[in-house]
Scaffold this motif. Structure first.
Motif, PDB file in Angstrom:
ATOM      1  N   ASP A  38       1.050  -1.523  -0.332  1.00  0.00           N
ATOM      2  CA  ASP A  38       0.046  -0.325  -0.225  1.00  0.00           C
ATOM      3  C   ASP A  38       1.126   1.436   0.013  1.00  0.00           C
ATOM      4  OD1 ASP A  38      -2.151   2.352   0.765  1.00  0.00           O
ATOM      5  OD2 ASP A  38      -3.019   0.250   1.257  1.00  0.00           O
ATOM      6  N   ALA A  58       0.171   5.513   6.312  1.00  0.00           N
ATOM      7  CA  ALA A  58      -1.226   4.984   7.461  1.00  0.00           C
ATOM      8  C   ALA A  58      -1.193   3.444   7.699  1.00  0.00           C
ATOM      9  CB  ALA A  58      -1.745   6.277   7.985  1.00  0.00           C
ATOM     10  N   VAL A  59      -2.166   3.336   5.536  1.00  0.00           N
ATOM     11  CA  VAL A  59      -2.046   2.522   5.901  1.00  0.00           C
ATOM     12  C   VAL A  59      -1.483   0.884   6.475  1.00  0.00           C
ATOM     13  CG1 VAL A  59      -3.807   1.424   3.489  1.00  0.00           C
ATOM     14  CG2 VAL A  59      -4.448   3.396   5.058  1.00  0.00           C
ATOM     15  N   SER A  65       1.296   0.962   8.072  1.00  0.00           N
ATOM     16  CA  SER A  65       1.526   0.774   8.972  1.00  0.00           C
ATOM     17  C   SER A  65       0.326   0.007   9.975  1.00  0.00           C
ATOM     18  CB  SER A  65       1.815   2.032   9.342  1.00  0.00           C
ATOM     19  OG  SER A  65       3.229   2.531   8.995  1.00  0.00           O
ATOM     20  N   SER A  66      -0.403   0.443  10.152  1.00  0.00           N
ATOM     21  CA  SER A  66      -1.917   0.126  10.483  1.00  0.00           C
ATOM     22  C   SER A  66      -2.467  -1.740  10.124  1.00  0.00           C
ATOM     23  CB  SER A  66      -3.559   1.259  10.410  1.00  0.00           C
ATOM     24  OG  SER A  66      -3.164   0.697   9.242  1.00  0.00           O
ATOM     25  N   LEU A  67      -2.077  -1.659   8.616  1.00  0.00           N
ATOM     26  CA  LEU A  67      -2.156  -3.265   8.512  1.00  0.00           C
ATOM     27  C   LEU A  67      -1.553  -4.364   9.060  1.00  0.00           C
ATOM     28  CD1 LEU A  67      -3.166  -2.969   4.794  1.00  0.00           C
ATOM     29  CD2 LEU A  67      -5.194  -3.578   6.931  1.00  0.00           C
ATOM     30  N   ALA A  84       0.306  -3.326  11.970  1.00  0.00           N
ATOM     31  CA  ALA A  84       0.015  -3.137  13.541  1.00  0.00           C
ATOM     32  C   ALA A  84      -1.173  -4.830  13.352  1.00  0.00           C
ATOM     33  CB  ALA A  84      -0.690  -2.043  13.879  1.00  0.00           C
ATOM     34  N   LEU A  85      -2.301  -4.127  12.885  1.00  0.00           N
ATOM     35  CA  LEU A  85      -3.306  -5.243  12.828  1.00  0.00           C
ATOM     36  C   LEU A  85      -3.229  -6.869  13.226  1.00  0.00           C
ATOM     37  CD1 LEU A  85      -6.763  -5.724  12.956  1.00  0.00           C
ATOM     38  CD2 LEU A  85      -6.635  -5.746  10.549  1.00  0.00           C
ATOM     39  N   SER A 143      -0.998  -7.587  15.387  1.00  0.00           N
ATOM     40  CA  SER A 143      -1.482  -7.916  16.216  1.00  0.00           C
ATOM     41  C   SER A 143      -2.715  -9.472  16.934  1.00  0.00           C
ATOM     42  CB  SER A 143      -2.381  -7.303  16.628  1.00  0.00           C
ATOM     43  OG  SER A 143      -4.004  -7.217  16.384  1.00  0.00           O
ATOM     44  N   ASP A 198     -12.725  -5.211  10.716  1.00  0.00           N
ATOM     45  CA  ASP A 198     -11.555  -5.521  10.543  1.00  0.00           C
ATOM     46  C   ASP A 198     -11.097  -7.035  10.077  1.00  0.00           C
ATOM     47  OD1 ASP A 198     -12.545  -4.661  12.828  1.00  0.00           O
ATOM     48  OD2 ASP A 198     -10.483  -6.124  13.589  1.00  0.00           O
ATOM     49  N   LEU A 251      -9.181 -10.256   8.542  1.00  0.00           N
ATOM     50  CA  LEU A 251      -8.707 -11.197   8.746  1.00  0.00           C
ATOM     51  C   LEU A 251      -9.065 -12.179   8.606  1.00  0.00           C
ATOM     52  CD1 LEU A 251      -8.895  -9.205  11.982  1.00  0.00           C
ATOM     53  CD2 LEU A 251      -6.662  -9.723  10.541  1.00  0.00           C
TER      54      LEU A 251
END
Lengths: 214, 367
Positions: free
Chosen positions: A11, A15-16, A18-20, A22-23, A26, A109, A113
């Motif tokens: 991507d 932000a998108v 890095s956030s993906l 992180a998700l 996790s 999310d 997933l």
């Protein structure tokens, strides 16, 4: 074969991306992120199983181009296309080009997933099949020409007597070749042998069946 | 008649002239005490001659501090002073007043008052209509940019969702990575601000009220306008470049108006590029200094250019070459530019594309 799957996030929005990461981390997935399709293509070695989460709209090589590029390289990693609002024609094109699925922003999310999980399963399955095919093909390649002839006729459902007559050799010779085929293919029964050929050479198996039905 | 025309004016003619015009005329002494009151004073002020006589001082009619003695001594005449007054019934009038030093036996200061209330109201109405139209055009432009803006918003929203859920998962699984959780939460804040900035930019642009003139940096205004069209540009793979001459100083301008003109030109330029399917196309915004506090802004595209037989009609209202266009963009843009003393024109290109230009002055200089 037991390599840990990796989620490849491609991507161009930092932000998108890095956030993906992180998700997916996790929930316990390994992940790698790329800011462009090109950097992913440069980096991917084809070894690790997993799936790609790809933004359909990117500068440089677009998501759709990347998909085609991967297909051309024979890389069968499942691709989940993420689209913005109103990109349905693009999503359709992506699906036609073999994307596993597409998901429209904004998505939940869990939805993503779930699709990632399916993607990984598909890839693991795919890789197992491919590995099995390779092993069977190696065994098939080890057969002599005469043994292959016998195997062809066994596949067509002939009994030894018919095979002997078809090939113009003695019944004893057929029995001996057949035993070698079973041994080299490591098949415990004729049913197993046929299954192996169906897996490794589906086209061949299909042709025999079609001849029969004609 | 023995006298040459104009030199012999009887009191009678005086009276006839003064009562046939609607302007009110007064003469006062140095302290503003009324020494002459025109007979038609009631037309504007509603008070009768006698009532005005009773008021005694000009300040009771026109308010205080209309003209200082010093100013009058220096300039002799002060023209076009605009002042709001209330007539006898309390109704508001807008007057245009001239104050002149005279040398007459009956007094030394002459006041003439013209009632411009209606003209003023008509102007204000026209101005308001103009602003409403400009607003409608901005809304329509935003409509064209809507899908890009939706995308622009969905990026930070997706990121916020991802980060928030990641934090939730990490906390539920008793993750020890406290620092990572804190960092994710900081990202949630950053991304909310990012989404907020998109909305704020939109809100400012779509504000209905006229913001008036303010001191602003032209380069910043240009960049803000580009940010509004950026999502659309990204979607279509069009790059927008800015080339500014050195020394662009801040100037007083109608920021929203200038932004509207720019957004409109940028949208047109991008559409022109898109329509001609040029790969890796770009839009160029140039800022040139052409005199003190005067700038020329040029927006160039790589499209097919304007068809020669319609080139002189493109600034007409309701003229459009777009299927779903209103045909107001360029016409309103030109009005906005001209209302601030600037000019707007189209320059065809020898090769590809077209260039739209406008000039911009410091608004104080124009007024």
């Amino acid at each position: 074969m037991d390599m840990e799957p990796v989620i490849y996030v491609v991507d161009d929005d930092q932000a998108v991306r890095s956030s993906l990461q992180a998700l997916v981390q996790s929930v316990g997935f390994k992940s790698r992120v790329y800011n462009s399709a090109q950097s992913f293509l440069d980096d991917y070695d084809g070894v690790s199983p997993g799936c790609v989460v790809l933004d359909v709209r990117m500068r440089g090589i677009s998501g759709l181009d990347l998909q085609e590029e991967l297909a051309n390289k024979g890389i069968t990693l499942p691709i989940i296309i993420v689209t913005g609002h109103g990109d349905i024609p693009m999503a359709v094109r992506a699906m036609r080009a073999g994307a596993l699925d597409f998901i429209e922003k904004p998505y939940r999310d869990q939805e993503l997933l779930d699709r990632i999980q399916q993607g990984i399963e598909a890839d693991v399955r795919h890789r197992k099949d491919a590995a099995a095919r390779t092993i069977i093909q190696e065994r098939l390649d080890n057969l002599t020409a005469r043994e292959q002839d016998v195997l062809n006729l066994v596949m067509r459902g002939m009994i030894n007597k018919q095979i002997a007559s078809e090939l113009g050799i003695s019944l004893r010779a057929v029995e001996s070749h057949r035993a070698r085929v079973m041994e080299r293919m490591q098949a415990g029964s004729v049913a197993e042998l046929v299954q192996m050929v169906v897996i490794a050479q589906p086209e061949f198996a299909k042709r025999i069946l079609e001849e029969k039905l004609r | 008649m023995n006298h040459p025309a104009g030199t012999y004016i009887s009191d009678e003619i005086h009276r006839i002239i003064l009562s046939s015009i609607s302007d009110a005329v007064f003469i006062t002494d140095e302290d503003g005490a009324l020494t002459f009151i025109c007979p038609n004073v009631a037309v504007i002020f509603g008070y009768s001659f006698e009532e005005v006589e009773e008021l005694g001082n000009i300040s009771r009619l026109l308010g205080c501090k209309l003209a200082t003695k010093a100013d009058l001594d220096e300039q002799r005449e002060l023209c076009n002073i605009e002042r709001e007054i209330k007539d006898k019934s309390g109704k508001l009038h807008i007057l245009l007043i001239n104050v002149k030093k005279v040398d007459l036996p009956m007094g030394s200061i002459l006041y003439t008052c013209r009632d411009i209330t209606e003209r003023k109201l008509a102007e204000e109405l026209a101005q308001r209509r103009q602003e409403e139209l400009a607003h409608a055009s901005r809304v329509s432009t935003m409509g064209e940019l809507a899908s890009g803006i939706a995308h622009e918003l969905s990026q930070p929203l997706s990121a916020i969702m991802n980060y928030a859920r990641a934090c939730e998962n990490m906390i539920q699984t008793n993750s020890r990575e406290k620092e990572a959780i804190v960092s994710h939460l900081a990202q949630v804040c950053d991304q909310s601000e990012r989404a907020g900035a998109v909305l704020e930019r939109l809100r400012k642009f779509l504000k209905k009220q006229h913001q008036g003139v303010q001191l602003a940096d032209l380069l910043c205004v240009v960049h803000e306008a580009i940010e509004l069209v950026r999502p659309q540009a990204n979607r279509e793979g069009i790059s927008v470049r800015v080339v500014a001459e050195q020394g662009v100083a801040p100037l007083r301008m109608d920021v929203i108006g200038v932004q509207q003109v720019l957004v409109n030109l940028l949208v047109n330029a991008m559409e022109a590029n898109h329509a001609s399917n040029s790969e890796g196309s770009s839009v160029l915004v140039e800022i040139r200094c052409c005199g003190e506090q005067k700038y020329e802004v040029r927006v160039s595209d790589g499209g097919a250019g304007v068809n020669a037989d319609v080139a002189d009609r493109i600034f007409e209202p309701f003229f459009t070459s777009k299927e779903d266009g209103l045909g107001l963009g360029l016409s309103i843009s030109r009005t906005i530019v001209e209302s601030r003393g600037g000019q707007m024109w189209y320059e065809p290109s020898d090769q590809r594309g077209s260039t739209f230009c406008f000039t911009l002055f410091d608004s104080d200089r124009v007024a």
